[in-house]
Write an enzyme that holds these catalytic residues in place. Structure first.
Site, PDB file in Angstrom:
ATOM      1  N   ARG A   1       0.848  -1.178   0.000  1.00  0.00           N
ATOM      2  CA  ARG A   1       0.000   0.000   0.000  1.00  0.00           C
ATOM      3  C   ARG A   1       0.891   1.237   0.000  1.00  0.00           C
ATOM      4  O   ARG A   1       1.762   1.382   0.850  1.00  0.00           O
ATOM      5  CB  ARG A   1      -0.887  -0.011   1.244  1.00  0.00           C
ATOM      6  CG  ARG A   1      -1.693   1.253   1.413  1.00  0.00           C
ATOM      7  CD  ARG A   1      -2.638   1.143   2.606  1.00  0.00           C
ATOM      8  NE  ARG A   1      -3.345   2.391   2.775  1.00  0.00           N
ATOM      9  CZ  ARG A   1      -3.247   3.154   3.860  1.00  0.00           C
ATOM     10  NH1 ARG A   1      -2.505   2.800   4.883  1.00  0.00           N
ATOM     11  NH2 ARG A   1      -3.913   4.292   3.932  1.00  0.00           N
TER      12      ARG A   1
ATOM     13  N   HIS B   1      -2.642  11.106   1.382  1.00  0.00           N
ATOM     14  CA  HIS B   1      -2.026  10.837   2.680  1.00  0.00           C
ATOM     15  C   HIS B   1      -1.432  12.151   3.194  1.00  0.00           C
ATOM     16  O   HIS B   1      -0.234  12.268   3.421  1.00  0.00           O
ATOM     17  CB  HIS B   1      -0.966   9.739   2.554  1.00  0.00           C
ATOM     18  CG  HIS B   1      -0.659   9.063   3.859  1.00  0.00           C
ATOM     19  ND1 HIS B   1      -0.760   7.701   4.043  1.00  0.00           N
ATOM     20  CD2 HIS B   1      -0.254   9.566   5.043  1.00  0.00           C
ATOM     21  CE1 HIS B   1      -0.425   7.394   5.296  1.00  0.00           C
ATOM     22  NE2 HIS B   1      -0.111   8.516   5.918  1.00  0.00           N
TER      23      HIS B   1
ATOM     24  N   GLU C   1      -6.752   8.381   7.209  1.00  0.00           N
ATOM     25  CA  GLU C   1      -6.863   8.937   8.568  1.00  0.00           C
ATOM     26  C   GLU C   1      -7.332  10.390   8.626  1.00  0.00           C
ATOM     27  O   GLU C   1      -6.597  11.276   9.062  1.00  0.00           O
ATOM     28  CB  GLU C   1      -5.506   8.817   9.283  1.00  0.00           C
ATOM     29  CG  GLU C   1      -5.040   7.384   9.445  1.00  0.00           C
ATOM     30  CD  GLU C   1      -3.830   7.262  10.380  1.00  0.00           C
ATOM     31  OE1 GLU C   1      -3.257   8.293  10.758  1.00  0.00           O
ATOM     32  OE2 GLU C   1      -3.487   6.124  10.736  1.00  0.00           O
TER      33      GLU C   1
ATOM     34  N   ASN D   1      -6.496   1.568  10.516  1.00  0.00           N
ATOM     35  CA  ASN D   1      -5.113   1.632  10.991  1.00  0.00           C
ATOM     36  C   ASN D   1      -5.185   1.539  12.505  1.00  0.00           C
ATOM     37  O   ASN D   1      -5.642   2.472  13.171  1.00  0.00           O
ATOM     38  CB  ASN D   1      -4.444   2.952  10.605  1.00  0.00           C
ATOM     39  CG  ASN D   1      -4.309   3.103   9.094  1.00  0.00           C
ATOM     40  OD1 ASN D   1      -4.451   2.135   8.353  1.00  0.00           O
ATOM     41  ND2 ASN D   1      -4.032   4.305   8.654  1.00  0.00           N
TER      42      ASN D   1
ATOM     43  N   TYR E   1      -3.275   1.001  16.108  1.00  0.00           N
ATOM     44  CA  TYR E   1      -1.981   1.015  16.791  1.00  0.00           C
ATOM     45  C   TYR E   1      -2.092   0.878  18.310  1.00  0.00           C
ATOM     46  O   TYR E   1      -1.286   0.221  18.933  1.00  0.00           O
ATOM     47  CB  TYR E   1      -1.237   2.334  16.500  1.00  0.00           C
ATOM     48  CG  TYR E   1      -0.737   2.455  15.082  1.00  0.00           C
ATOM     49  CD1 TYR E   1       0.489   1.913  14.715  1.00  0.00           C
ATOM     50  CD2 TYR E   1      -1.479   3.118  14.104  1.00  0.00           C
ATOM     51  CE1 TYR E   1       0.969   2.024  13.419  1.00  0.00           C
ATOM     52  CE2 TYR E   1      -1.012   3.235  12.801  1.00  0.00           C
ATOM     53  CZ  TYR E   1       0.220   2.687  12.465  1.00  0.00           C
ATOM     54  OH  TYR E   1       0.684   2.791  11.181  1.00  0.00           O
TER      55      TYR E   1
ATOM     56  N   GLU F   1      -2.979  -0.634   8.392  1.00  0.00           N
ATOM     57  CA  GLU F   1      -1.719  -0.355   9.092  1.00  0.00           C
ATOM     58  C   GLU F   1      -1.807  -0.917  10.494  1.00  0.00           C
ATOM     59  O   GLU F   1      -2.881  -0.950  11.097  1.00  0.00           O
ATOM     60  CB  GLU F   1      -1.445   1.158   9.226  1.00  0.00           C
ATOM     61  CG  GLU F   1      -1.156   1.881   7.946  1.00  0.00           C
ATOM     62  CD  GLU F   1      -0.994   3.391   8.159  1.00  0.00           C
ATOM     63  OE1 GLU F   1      -0.637   3.822   9.284  1.00  0.00           O
ATOM     64  OE2 GLU F   1      -1.251   4.139   7.212  1.00  0.00           O
TER      65      GLU F   1
END
Ligand SMILES: *[C@@H]1O[C@H](CO)[C@@H](O)[C@H](O)[C@H]1NC(C)=O
Ligand SMILES: *[C@@H]1O[C@H](CO)[C@@H](O)[C@H](O)[C@H]1NC(C)=O
Length: 456
Positions: A102, A148, A194, A336, A338, A410
């Site tokens: 990606r 992005h 995001e 994503n 985390y 992600e």
């Protein structure tokens, strides 16, 4: 990247299976055959060559060069030099046995002025076509992100970038060119990466480009309003997403076998005090802002009620036509994931200091009321490992959004290094390995459970 939401499910019998699963040793075959493993990157973070090949400066070039002390690096002129060395990097991906890669397109490399009428940069088109061909030659699926966070600085100078509705039509043109140029070979697409982080870091905290915020939040901000701008920027970002998807579904190269969607950055939230109704509601609200703020519009065509209630008249509204354009505009939800936090109900907000971050009356905490930390963390960072949060986020989306397909786009962490560790210690990468292992285990729990259900 994980494919398919069909295997994410929560049931109470999960605890019965948990021990059994924990003792399993996971490998690639523990996951379904169509499960896609991949790596991910973004143009500004890895391309380098910021002044080469006809590319113009992006807002990140401008931000990092003008205020080097506000970023952790001075610029990304070289970065990891992917622009020149992508073939070697793709070899490494191949050695890792990756299925997909990606990456994001730099709008400034493709359309340097930001506006289609000024022309498309042939060298930019060639770079991305060569990259795609190299990936395909190595059996690695390209997955392309349109945005992005790095639009051309010229659009920022002219009309304030995403603060202006003018961005929507320029983004539409940019997206259409991408589909026309690359859509025959690229089948997986992301519109916006995001939106929450781009909006909150860029316009509430002011610590990422565009670097705007209220003076009292961060005195380094030259201009901005942390109370209103995050909502405005998000609103235009969502409209830009919808415009791009409209083009995608019209384009002959992408419409019949491509997939397009938005990618969110949810953190998971646990209540600060597990017995407090206020804190449980605070955790729910935090999730509604992290996920629903941008996901409800692209599914249902409007913001969630709780976001409307807490944002009040600072939240722009969609016209009937915009709402129609937004509805059902994401083929999947990109995640994503985390980290996680505890959420405490924030009773009092200083009326003199309004900002997005406190509008929903939630205070983020690393430890809960009895001093229990959310998970082991980066020494100087903000990522703390809470693998159960990944499973919980996936189930939250499954339950709230009618079992939509999910891709994990992600996930990862930096090694836990306070700057004093010896090189031999650092290269063992134990912290990162543990992070990935525990996150895969949480993902796998959900899969095994469903397979088990099918057997029953
Ligand atoms: C804090 O977290 C620990 C571990 O999950 C839990 O046992 C404890 O009950 C929590 N404390 C409160 C006050 O919620
Ligand atoms: C949503 O859009 C997709 C792709 O155009 C289409 O196949 C599907 O029928 C739409 N669903 C609804 C509920 O409109």
């Amino acid at each position: 990247m994980a494919r398919g939401s069909w295997f994410f499910i929560t049931l109470s019998i999960i605890s019965l299976l948990a021990n059994m699963i924990n003792s399993l040793k996971l490998d690639r075959h523990s996951f379904p055959d169509d499960f896609i493993f991949g790596t991910a990157a973004s143009a500004f973070q890895y391309e380098g060559a910021t002044n080469e090949g006809g590319k113009s400066p992006t807002i990140w070039d401008h931000f990092s060069r003008t205020y080097p002390e506000r970023t952790k690096m001075h610029n990304a002129d070289v970065a990891i030099d992917f622009y020149h060395r992508y073939k070697d990097d793709i070899k490494l991906m191949k050695e890792l046995n990756m299925d997909a890669f990606r990456f994001s397109i730099s709008w400034s490399r493709l359309i340097p002025s930001g506006k289609l009428k000024d022309g498309v940069n042939k060298e930019g088109v060639k770079f991305y076509k060569d990259l795609i061909d190299e990936l395909l030659a190595n059996d690695i699926q390209p997955s392309m992100t349109l945005y992005h966070w790095d639009h051309p600085q010229s659009l920022e100078d002219e009309y304030g970038g995403f603060l202006s509705p003018k961005i929507v039509e320029d983004f539409r043109d940019f997206a259409r060119i991408c589909f026309e140029e690359f859509g025959d070979k690229v089948k997986m697409w992301t519109t916006i990466n995001e939106p929450y982080i781009m909006t909150v870091a860029g316009y509430d905290q002011g610590n990422k480009a565009a670097g705007r915020c209220s003076k009292w939040v961060n005195e380094k901000c030259q201009a901005g309003d942390s109370s209103t701008e995050p909502y405005i920027v998000s609103h235009h970002t969502l409209l830009a997403h919808a415009a791009a998807v409209e083009e995608f579904r019209k384009c002959k190269k992408t419409s019949h076998d491509g997939q397009i969607g938005i990618v969110l950055s949810p953190r998971w939230f646990e209540p600060y005090h597990s017995d407090s109704i206020d804190d449980k509601e605070a955790a729910e609200r935090a999730l509604a802002f992290e996920i629903g703020w941008h996901l409800d519009p692209v599914i249902h065509g409007d913001y969630p009620e709780v976001v409307k209630k807490y944002a009040g008249n600072k939240l722009p509204s969609f016209t009937a036509e915009e709402s129609k354009m937004l509805r059902n505009s994401s083929d999947f939800v990109g995640i994503n994931y985390y980290t996680a936090r505890f959420a405490a109900h924030l009773h009092h907000i200083d009326p003199e200091k309004p900002r997005f971050k406190t509008d929903h009356h939630v205070e983020w905490k690393l430890t809960n009321h009895s001093g229990h930390i959310i998970g082991p963390g980066e020494e100087r960072g903000f990522l703390f490992s809470h693998p159960e949060g990944l499973r919980k986020v996936l189930n939250y989306i499954k339950e709230k959004y009618n079992n939509m397909p999910v891709y994990i786009k992600e996930n990862g962490i930096n090694d836990n290094d306070d700057g004093t560790k010896a090189r031999e210690e650092i290269v063992k990468d134990t912290f990162r390995i543990e992070y990935h292992k525990t996150h895969f285990e949480e993902l796998h729990k959900a899969i095994v459970l469903v397979l088990d259900l099918f057997l029953v």
